[in-house]
Design a protein around this motif. Structure first.
Motif, short mmCIF file in Angstrom:
data_model
loop_
_atom_site.label_atom_id
_atom_site.label_comp_id
_atom_site.label_asym_id
_atom_site.label_seq_id
_atom_site.Cartn_x
_atom_site.Cartn_y
_atom_site.Cartn_z
N THR A 45 36.08 30.63 -19.25
CA THR A 45 35.57 31.91 -18.76
C THR A 45 34.33 31.70 -17.92
N ARG A 46 33.40 30.90 -18.42
CA ARG A 46 32.19 30.60 -17.64
C ARG A 46 32.55 29.97 -16.30
N LEU A 49 34.03 32.50 -13.81
CA LEU A 49 32.98 33.36 -13.23
C LEU A 49 32.17 32.59 -12.19
N GLU A 53 31.98 33.46 -8.11
CA GLU A 53 30.70 33.70 -7.44
C GLU A 53 30.51 32.72 -6.29
N ALA A 58 33.18 37.67 -6.60
CA ALA A 58 32.71 38.05 -7.93
C ALA A 58 33.18 39.43 -8.36
N PRO A 95 26.53 31.86 -14.40
CA PRO A 95 27.10 33.05 -13.76
C PRO A 95 26.22 34.27 -13.95
N THR A 97 27.56 37.33 -13.26
CA THR A 97 28.53 38.30 -13.76
C THR A 97 28.97 37.90 -15.16
N ALA A 99 32.32 38.41 -18.28
CA ALA A 99 33.69 38.81 -18.53
C ALA A 99 33.74 40.27 -18.96
#
Length: 236
Positions: A45-46, A49, A53, A58, A95, A97, A99
């Motif tokens: 997930t990281r 993201l 970006e 993003a 990130p 942003t 999830a």
């Protein structure tokens, strides 16, 4: 444009898949779901993201998914091939942003139901998220346009063991459940992917462009290539 959802365990190869997908004029990426595999789901997930970006995308939402197989215990990460962080040890800024609060399973179900016959799911990791979605809402089998899955090997050796490809091997029970569900599926296995190889010349071309994106991808893929050159096609 074809509406797609990407289901990824973002290591180096899936970072490339994300870049290709969001730059394709034929695809509308409705969202990205993450799963375990080359790395943990939290790392996937990281990394997803961070890649979005880096690529200036993003605004594409990310949904965290399965942390382990539906039956088996979670196995170790593919550190040799993807580095400690999954991105070839290339360090990107944390990130900005985050999830989405909705889970990958919830997103798959709600998006497929809201767009009957229009969603193509592209899985390039384990099929655990899809299996869980079908278990929770079997009706999506007839509502999805198709699934395109990178997985399996027919006439070539596996890359997890001599007889197992990594994405299927990550959760074979999930893969079996999905394939037996009746969902329309196209499998793209190692027989295909091993014929479309990235070369060192490609990396030299990327470095010559000297952009933030080209440098990151060249650095990531150099570790990837070095690992395969060292041990061959079967992962230990």
């Amino acid at each position: 444009m074809k509406k797609v959802i990407l289901d990824v365990d973002t290591g180096i190869d899936d970072a490339l898949a994300i870049s290709y997908a969001i730059h394709s004029p034929a695809l509308e990426v409705c969202g990205i779901t993450t799963t375990f595999g080359n790395i943990t789901v939290e790392e996937a997930t990281r990394n997803t993201l961070q890649m979005l970006e880096l690529l200036g995308a993003a605004d594409i939402p990310v949904y965290q998914g399965a942390a382990r197989p539906i039956v088996r215990e979670l196995t170790g990460k593919a550190r040799l091939f993807h580095g400690e962080n999954g991105l070839g040890n290339v360090v990107l800024p944390p990130p900005v942003t985050a999830a989405q609060p909705e889970s990958a399973t919830q997103f798959l179900i709600s998006t497929i139901k809201a767009n009957p016959g229009q969603i193509t799911l592209i899985t390039v990791g384990s099929m655990t998220n899809l299996a869980r979605a079908i278990m929770a809402a079997p009706e999506i089998v007839t509502l999805i346009e198709q699934v395109v899955a990178m997985g399996g090997a027919v006439t070539v050796p596996g890359n997890r063991t001599p007889v197992a490809e990594a994405n299927i091997c990550a959760d074979p029970e999930a893969a079996a459940f999905v394939m037996q569900s009746g969902i329309p599926m196209t499998l793209v296995g190692l027989d295909v992917t091993m014929q479309t190889l990235l070369t060192r010349e490609h990396l030299r071309e990327w470095r010559a462009r000297d952009t933030p994106v080209s440098r990151v991808f060249a650095d990531m893929c150099e570790l990837y290539m070095d690992a395969y050159a060292t041990v061959g096609n079967v992962r230990g």
